[in-house]
Design an enzyme around this catalytic site. Structure first.
Site, PDB file in Angstrom:
ATOM      1  CG  ASP A  87       0.649   2.827  -2.013  1.00 36.53           C
ATOM      2  OD1 ASP A  87       1.382   2.007  -1.440  1.00 36.53           O
ATOM      3  OD2 ASP A  87      -0.682   2.542  -2.274  1.00 36.53           O
ATOM      4  CG  HIS A 137      -7.433   4.242  -3.255  1.00 37.48           C
ATOM      5  ND1 HIS A 137      -7.420   4.706  -2.145  1.00 37.48           N
ATOM      6  CD2 HIS A 137      -6.750   2.765  -2.992  1.00 37.48           C
ATOM      7  CE1 HIS A 137      -6.890   3.857  -1.172  1.00 37.48           C
ATOM      8  NE2 HIS A 137      -6.534   2.832  -1.728  1.00 37.48           N
ATOM      9  CD  GLU A 147      -7.490   8.424  -1.690  1.00 38.10           C
ATOM     10  OE1 GLU A 147      -8.112   7.538  -2.296  1.00 38.10           O
ATOM     11  OE2 GLU A 147      -7.687   8.520  -0.412  1.00 38.10           O
TER      12      GLU A 147
HETATM   13  C1  GLP Z   1      -4.390   0.900   0.390  1.00 33.28           C
HETATM   14  C2  GLP Z   1      -3.017   1.154  -0.366  1.00 33.28           C
HETATM   15  C3  GLP Z   1      -3.326   0.318  -1.785  1.00 33.28           C
HETATM   16  C4  GLP Z   1      -4.185  -1.032  -1.712  1.00 33.28           C
HETATM   17  C5  GLP Z   1      -5.593  -0.812  -1.054  1.00 33.28           C
HETATM   18  C6  GLP Z   1      -6.362  -2.130  -0.541  1.00 33.28           C
HETATM   19  O1  GLP Z   1      -4.837   2.011   0.882  1.00 33.28           O
HETATM   20  N1  GLP Z   1      -2.911   2.417  -0.907  1.00 33.28           N
HETATM   21  O2  GLP Z   1      -2.186   0.197  -2.517  1.00 33.28           O
HETATM   22  O3  GLP Z   1      -3.797  -1.925  -2.616  1.00 33.28           O
HETATM   23  O4  GLP Z   1      -5.753   0.193  -0.053  1.00 33.28           O
HETATM   24  O5  GLP Z   1      -5.809  -2.591   0.606  1.00 33.28           O
HETATM   25  P1  GLP Z   1      -6.430  -3.817   0.988  1.00 33.28           P
HETATM   26  O6  GLP Z   1      -5.782  -4.974   0.230  1.00 33.28           O
HETATM   27  O7  GLP Z   1      -5.866  -4.056   2.424  1.00 33.28           O
HETATM   28  O8  GLP Z   1      -7.834  -3.938   1.061  1.00 33.28           O
END
Ligand code: GLP
Length: 243
Positions: free
Chosen positions: A70, A139, A144
């Protein structure tokens, strides 16, 4: 039917090690593999552990092709908020993988370029291993709620939940772009192996909804239960609870 296993570990440090065992085991003996590494905070321990095992001569990843999961729409690699930049700092650089071999998302979100991205991925045989985190709203990547299970790579509007969650990376909600490009659920869920990493108490509600609630677009990660992949969820005690 999905082969889904849940591994509960003590804390985020143990999570990094357990995930590294899993990924090392996956890569061992493979001459080529296509890997999607999520950004975000949860997999940071995994990537550091892989780099340290590689430095100690315990891991020799060969023929790894990286695919970007992403990116914020229109955010160039030089921008401090670039997710490609984040991947460079935490995965590519530490593991000695060249930036130019990465299959990158079209940062401008051009629809034809997104379709070419999906076709290129297909032509290369799809994803062998996807390493994913879980969004606060369920997500995967930036797919989303409510993302269709077959959704292609495309531009998405970020929800307020995600903008608030991502504000911790960049300072404030005003620093978070409101749109993004994401690898679609379609190509993502066709991966042959998926590792979902979940840590911290604030993920407790959503991880249980994703794994035990109804499967559907409201919680995109719930589709992991119907993917054809071998899925391993590694979750720490803070996220899983005492049960
Ligand atoms: C983000 C990213 C994801 C990520 C998720 C969790 O928004 N788009 O690719 O895996 O949210 O993030 P975190 O590991 O910092 O909680």
């Amino acid at each position: 039917m999905t082969d889904l296993r849940i591994e509960v570990v003590d804390d985020v440090v143990a999570l990094g090690r357990a995930a590294a065992d899993h990924v090392s085991g996956f890569l061992a003996g493979r001459e080529a593999s296509t890997v999607v590494p999520a950004t975000g905070e949860t997999p940071l321990g995994l990537y550091a552990e892989l780099a340290s095992r590689q430095g100690a001569g315990e891991l020799y990843p060969t023929g790894v092709t990286i695919v970007q999961l992403d990116e914020y729409l229109g955010v160039a690699p030089e921008d401090r908020r670039s997710l490609f930049g984040w991947m460079h700092r935490t995965v590519l650089g530490p593991l000695g993988i060249a930036d130019d071999g990465v299959l990158r998302l079209p940062v401008d979100g051009d629809a034809a370029a997104c379709a070419i991205f999906d076709r290129t991925l297909d032509d290369r045989g799809g994803i062998d291993l996807a390493i994913l985190g879980l969004g606060d709203n369920g997500h995967l990547g930036f797919n989303e709620p409510a993302s269709n299970v077959a959704s292609p790579t495309r531009v998405v509007e970020l929800t307020s939940t995600t903008i608030e969650a991502n504000a911790r990376y960049w300072g404030s909600t005003d620093d978070v772009p409101t749109r993004a490009v994401t690898l679609g659920l379609g190509p993502l869920l066709r991966a042959r192996t998926i590792v979902l990493l979940v840590a911290g108490e604030r993920k407790r509600g959503i991880v249980h909804r994703a794994l035990e609630g109804p499967v559907g677009e409201d919680v995109p990660a719930s589709f992991l239960r119907e993917a054809g992949a071998e899925v391993t969820v590694i979750v720490d005690r803070a996220a899983w609870g005492a049960s």
